[in-house]
Scaffold this motif. Sequence first.
Motif, PDB file in Angstrom:
ATOM      1  N   LEU A  17       8.991   4.024   8.928  1.00 45.88           N
ATOM      2  CA  LEU A  17       8.225   3.856   7.717  1.00 45.88           C
ATOM      3  C   LEU A  17       8.170   2.319   7.561  1.00 45.88           C
ATOM      4  O   LEU A  17       9.154   1.515   7.469  1.00 45.88           O
ATOM      5  CB  LEU A  17       9.034   4.403   6.305  1.00 45.88           C
ATOM      6  N   ILE A  19       6.359  -0.615   5.100  1.00 41.72           N
ATOM      7  CA  ILE A  19       5.684  -0.821   3.885  1.00 41.72           C
ATOM      8  C   ILE A  19       5.244  -2.361   3.806  1.00 41.72           C
ATOM      9  O   ILE A  19       6.304  -3.180   3.894  1.00 41.72           O
ATOM     10  CB  ILE A  19       6.359  -0.215   2.666  1.00 41.72           C
ATOM     11  N   PHE A  22       3.420  -3.872  -1.058  1.00 34.65           N
ATOM     12  CA  PHE A  22       3.169  -2.727  -2.158  1.00 34.65           C
ATOM     13  C   PHE A  22       4.173  -2.909  -3.523  1.00 34.65           C
ATOM     14  O   PHE A  22       5.383  -2.920  -3.086  1.00 34.65           O
ATOM     15  CB  PHE A  22       3.463  -1.427  -1.264  1.00 34.65           C
ATOM     16  N   THR A  49      10.118   2.561  -5.458  1.00 34.01           N
ATOM     17  CA  THR A  49       8.841   2.200  -4.869  1.00 34.01           C
ATOM     18  C   THR A  49       8.720   2.829  -3.387  1.00 34.01           C
ATOM     19  O   THR A  49       7.594   3.011  -3.300  1.00 34.01           O
ATOM     20  CB  THR A  49       8.990   0.770  -4.786  1.00 34.01           C
ATOM     21  N   ILE A  50       9.775   2.982  -2.712  1.00 36.06           N
ATOM     22  CA  ILE A  50       9.732   3.560  -1.467  1.00 36.06           C
ATOM     23  C   ILE A  50       9.309   4.868  -1.697  1.00 36.06           C
ATOM     24  O   ILE A  50       8.518   5.601  -0.771  1.00 36.06           O
ATOM     25  CB  ILE A  50      11.235   3.652  -0.997  1.00 36.06           C
ATOM     26  N   ALA A  53       5.519   4.989  -2.250  1.00 35.50           N
ATOM     27  CA  ALA A  53       4.949   4.742  -1.283  1.00 35.50           C
ATOM     28  C   ALA A  53       4.700   6.161  -0.595  1.00 35.50           C
ATOM     29  O   ALA A  53       3.617   6.360  -0.100  1.00 35.50           O
ATOM     30  CB  ALA A  53       5.543   3.790  -0.496  1.00 35.50           C
ATOM     31  N   LEU A  57       0.921   7.973   0.265  1.00 36.03           N
ATOM     32  CA  LEU A  57       0.612   8.288   1.609  1.00 36.03           C
ATOM     33  C   LEU A  57       0.173   9.828   1.966  1.00 36.03           C
ATOM     34  O   LEU A  57      -0.458   9.981   2.591  1.00 36.03           O
ATOM     35  CB  LEU A  57       1.584   7.804   2.734  1.00 36.03           C
ATOM     36  N   GLU A  81      -0.216  -2.069   2.755  1.00 37.19           N
ATOM     37  CA  GLU A  81      -0.138  -0.921   3.736  1.00 37.19           C
ATOM     38  C   GLU A  81       1.174  -0.153   3.640  1.00 37.19           C
ATOM     39  O   GLU A  81       2.159  -0.770   3.365  1.00 37.19           O
ATOM     40  CB  GLU A  81      -0.324  -1.807   5.183  1.00 37.19           C
ATOM     41  N   ILE A  82       0.971   1.278   3.766  1.00 39.70           N
ATOM     42  CA  ILE A  82       2.061   2.054   3.847  1.00 39.70           C
ATOM     43  C   ILE A  82       1.838   2.816   5.349  1.00 39.70           C
ATOM     44  O   ILE A  82       1.037   3.612   5.483  1.00 39.70           O
ATOM     45  CB  ILE A  82       1.687   3.049   2.726  1.00 39.70           C
ATOM     46  N   ASN A  83       2.671   2.512   6.150  1.00 37.97           N
ATOM     47  CA  ASN A  83       2.537   3.242   7.605  1.00 37.97           C
ATOM     48  C   ASN A  83       3.576   4.218   7.853  1.00 37.97           C
ATOM     49  O   ASN A  83       4.867   3.776   7.536  1.00 37.97           O
ATOM     50  CB  ASN A  83       2.592   2.150   8.780  1.00 37.97           C
ATOM     51  N   ARG A 131      -1.662   6.034   8.158  1.00 36.51           N
ATOM     52  CA  ARG A 131      -1.411   4.784   7.247  1.00 36.51           C
ATOM     53  C   ARG A 131      -2.451   4.970   5.812  1.00 36.51           C
ATOM     54  O   ARG A 131      -3.654   5.402   5.956  1.00 36.51           O
ATOM     55  CB  ARG A 131      -2.238   3.555   7.924  1.00 36.51           C
ATOM     56  N   ARG A 133      -3.848   2.145   2.868  1.00 33.88           N
ATOM     57  CA  ARG A 133      -3.918   0.744   2.338  1.00 33.88           C
ATOM     58  C   ARG A 133      -4.864   0.545   1.340  1.00 33.88           C
ATOM     59  O   ARG A 133      -6.120   1.248   1.212  1.00 33.88           O
ATOM     60  CB  ARG A 133      -4.343   0.020   3.845  1.00 33.88           C
TER      61      ARG A 133
END
Length: 589
Positions: A17, A19, A22, A49-50, A53, A57, A81-83, A131, A133
Motif C-alpha cells: 500500500l 499513499i 492524502f 486515515t490509512i 484511504a 480505493l 494517490e492511493i496505490n 490506484r 487519485r
Amino acid sequence: MSAATSVTYNSATIHSLIIKRFRGIKTLSWHPTNGVNVILGGGDVGKTTILDALALLFSPTNSTALSDTDYYGRNEKERFEINAIMALPASTEISKQLKPAWPWEWNGTEAVPPSIDEETSPNNKPVYWLRARGTEDLELIYEMIQPDGTADGLSVALRRAIGLVRLGGDDRNDRDLRLVQGSALDRLLSDKGLRSRLVSELAKSDVKRELTEDAKKALAALDVSFKQRSLPQQLDLAITGGQGLSVAALIGLTAEREGVQLPLACWGSGTRRIAALAIAEQNQGEAPITLVDEIERGLEPYRQRSLIEKLQTSKSQVFVTTHSPTAISAASSSSLWYVDHTGKIGCLHQTKLARHRKSDPEMFLARLAIVAEGITELGFISTILGRAFPLPLQSYGIHISDGGGHESALGILEALAEGGLHFGGFVDEEGKHPTRWQSLEKSLGQLMFRWKSGCTEECILASVKEEQFEDFLTHDDSHKTNFRLRTLADRLSLQEKDFAAIKAKAGNGLRQLITEAATGSIPSTVKEEEKKQYKAHAGTWFKSVDGGQELAEKVLSLGIWPTLKPEIIPFCNAVRRAVAMEESEDITQ
C-alpha cells in the motif's frame, strides 16, 4: 517493511500500500500481512486515515465527493494517490473484464513486469496494481495500472467484486446493514432486479391522494405556474430516486425486540459491528477485505476479545485500529504495526516485544513512547520531563515505560528500531554493547539519551557537594532516612547509625559509600549468604519509581540541575519537538 509471517489465502490480499499526499499523510509505504493487521499509535498520527484511504480505493460507488481537506496541506494542485498492489481471486472475475487487465508479478517486495522466461521468476505470483487519485479539480479517478505503464479505468463492478466491509468508528455507519450498492447485505442477497421492482412498485403509490386539500391546491397552482413558464406540466408526486442514496438503500435489516421490529441501525454500535461482520461471513466463498476503526467502540472487553479472535480465524485480510489494551492483548496471532510521530509505520516484533505488549500495552498507544532503563530512570525522567512541559505528559501523548533493566531495554529499543520507528530511550552507560548502543543513537538521534558514564545514581551523586550529603540522604519519612543511615553503618561495620559517626568513619570515602549503598553494590568481602541483604540496600534509596522521582526533586532543590542541564536538556527538547512543541532553554524548577 514487512512482517515475518506470511499466509496465502484465496482472497483479495493487499501486498503493498502506497499513499501519497492524502489528508495528513505525506507519504506512506507499507507491506501489510495477509491476516489481521493491528495498527497502533497515538492520536493524529494517521491510523484512521490509512483505513479511509483503503475505503476510498475500494469504494463500491462513484459518488464520492472530494474536498481540499483530502489533499495534504490542503494543496489540491499537488494531487493525491492511493496505490495498492494486490492479489485478486478468480471470484472477482478479473479475467473477464471488458478490457483485459494484465497482471504484474510479485517478487516478495515489489511488483515487476511479468517475465516470459518462467525460470527467472518461478515463484512470482500474479498481482494487480489499483490506484485512486485526486486531481487538482477535486475529481476522483480510479485506475488499473498495466505492466506497460499505461492506465485503464478501474470499474465499479470490480471494486464491488473485491468486496469491502468497514466496521467504522462513526455511529452513523451502517451501510452494510442496508441495501446500499456493494454493501455486505447487497452482496449477500445478490438480487440484481430488486431495485427496479421496488421502484416500479413505489411509483404506483398515489402520493397525491394522501395530500390535504390545501396541499392539493398548492400543487395545482404550481402546475399553472409551470405552464405559464413553458415548463413541464401535469405535475404529480411519486417516490423517486436521485443522486446519493438510492430508494433501495432506505431498506435495511430489522430485528424483533420486545415484540417490536426495530432497524438494526438503531441498536448499539457494538451489535451493529458484529452484525455487519456476520453478514459478510454468510457470503459463501467470500473473504472481503475488512476494516475496523477503533475496535473497542461499543464493545465490552470480553466482546473485544471475541471479535479479535473471530477476525484472526477468518480468511480475510483485516485492518484494525485500536486504543484498547484488551484488544492488543487478545491479538496474539495478529501482526502489530505502530505509526510513530513522524508518520512512519513499522512492524512490532511479536516475540521480542511479547512481554512488553502484555505488561505495558499503553506504550504502543502513545504518540511518543520513551523506554526508561528501569524504575529509577522512569521516575527520574518522568519528573524532569514533567517540568519541561506546561501540561501533564499524557496531554501530549507521551508515555514512559519501564524497560526492565539494561539488557531488556536494549532489546526493546532494538526491536522498535528494526521497524524504522522513532521512540525515545533513557538509559545508563554500563560499558556493555557499545556498538549496539551507538547504532541506536545514530538511528534515534537526541531521542536516545545515555549517561556519559555510569548509572543515574552515580552521575547525580558525582555532582553533589560534600556539605549536601546529609540533605541528599534525608527523606520526608524519618523511618526511610534511618534505614538509609543503617545501610551506610552496616557497610562500615558501625553500631551507631547517626550521620556524624558515619561521616567520621568514612572520611574521604563518604561519596563512594553512599553511591555503593544507593546502587546496591556488594562489597567483595561480604559472605555469600549476605549478598542479597546488601543488594537490597538500593531499594531503601532510589531503586523505585518514587525513588527516581525523589532523586529528580533533589537535583532541583539542591542546585544540581545546572551541572546536569547541558547533558539532559537536548533530550528534553528532542521530546518537545517530537510532539510539535518548540524547544526551551530550560525547565521549570
